[in-house]
Design a protein around this motif. Structure first.
Motif, mmCIF file in Angstrom:
data_model
loop_
_atom_site.group_PDB
_atom_site.id
_atom_site.type_symbol
_atom_site.label_atom_id
_atom_site.label_comp_id
_atom_site.label_asym_id
_atom_site.label_seq_id
_atom_site.Cartn_x
_atom_site.Cartn_y
_atom_site.Cartn_z
ATOM 1 N N GLY A 229 0.799 -1.218 0.000
ATOM 2 C CA GLY A 229 0.000 0.000 0.000
ATOM 3 C C GLY A 229 0.831 1.267 0.000
ATOM 4 N N LEU A 230 2.040 1.182 0.552
ATOM 5 C CA LEU A 230 2.914 2.357 0.619
ATOM 6 C C LEU A 230 3.671 2.605 -0.676
ATOM 7 N N ARG A 231 4.200 1.535 -1.261
ATOM 8 C CA ARG A 231 5.200 1.701 -2.308
ATOM 9 C C ARG A 231 4.743 2.403 -3.582
ATOM 10 N N PRO A 232 3.452 2.339 -3.954
ATOM 11 C CA PRO A 232 3.090 3.085 -5.168
ATOM 12 C C PRO A 232 3.316 4.590 -5.072
ATOM 13 N N TRP A 233 3.363 5.133 -3.826
ATOM 14 C CA TRP A 233 3.490 6.585 -3.716
ATOM 15 C C TRP A 233 4.542 7.038 -2.711
ATOM 16 N N PHE A 234 4.978 6.164 -1.808
ATOM 17 C CA PHE A 234 5.926 6.581 -0.765
ATOM 18 C C PHE A 234 7.354 6.247 -1.213
#
Length: 224
Positions: free
Chosen positions: A66-71
């Motif tokens: 959930g984090l990696r697409p934008w963080f």
């Protein structure tokens, strides 16, 4: 001062992390489960995330997904899971480092400092040049000797994942999920077939690849 999001369902450990990180000069945000962690990350824009894998609602790898697409910042995993498979899975899912519980707070702080020294990734360079070909990431084109090399959408998806991580090992599972989807994470034969096709199109000597390297049993590496 950096902002750290610390995620763990052990309240005593979370309190210790909060005290230690604040004493080291960090601004600290905490969360006790995966969904709260994703909300806290979206609302507080941390510079780094310290993430437990064994959360009550979501597995830590799901939080990473959930984090990696934008963080873009570093994620340091804390976990009681010491099996090498768990470590590989977490790193493939996007973790930057892995610390096994129980751990020393001094070591944790040192690892955080090391991660932060690497810095947040710079915006990716839209053109990557090698001695034999040029990759235009924005145009989704590869040129050899001035002419465009036709890549299929799947070939481009695989190749661009590697080009965006120059010099770094990209795990098999990550590539399969990114290009084909979660249902294909065990289909390593797909990778072998498509890497062979890419090498025939791009490598000066496909039998002895210079740019698209295989790390047996682990993944692939683009070496510009």
């Amino acid at each position: 001062m950096s902002r750290v999001l610390a995620v763990d369902d052990d309240r005593q450990l979370l309190r210790a992390l909060r005290i230690t990180l604040r004493a080291a000069g960090h601004d600290v945000v905490t969360a006790e489960d995966g969904r709260s962690a994703l909300r806290a990350a979206a609302e507080n824009h941390p510079d780094v995330v310290v993430l437990d894998l064994g959360l009550p609602d979501l597995d830590g790898t799901e939080v990473l997904a959930g984090l990696r697409p934008w963080f873009p910042g570093p994620v340091l995993v804390l976990s009681a899971r010491s099996d090498s498979r768990d470590k590989v899975d977490a790193l493939d899912a996007g973790a930057d480092d892995y610390v096994t519980k129980p751990f020393d707070m001094g070591e944790l702080l040192a690892r955080l400092r090391a991660l932060q020294r690497r810095g947040t990734p710079e915006p990716e360079e839209p053109v990557v040049r090698t001695e034999h070909f040029t990759v235009d990431l924005a145009a989704q084109q590869v040129r050899v000797d001035g002419g465009v090399v036709r890549l299929t959408p799947t070939e481009w998806g695989l190749f661009s994942e590697l080009v965006r991580a120059p010099g770094r090992l990209v795990g098999q599972r990550h590539l399969l999920q990114a290009v084909w989807g979660p249902a294909y994470e065990k289909e390593t034969n797909y990778l072998r077939v498509y890497m062979a096709q890419l090498r025939r199109k791009l490598e000066p000597d496909p039998a002895n690849p210079r740019y698209l390297r295989t790390e047996p049993g682990m993944g692939y590496r683009f070496t510009p």
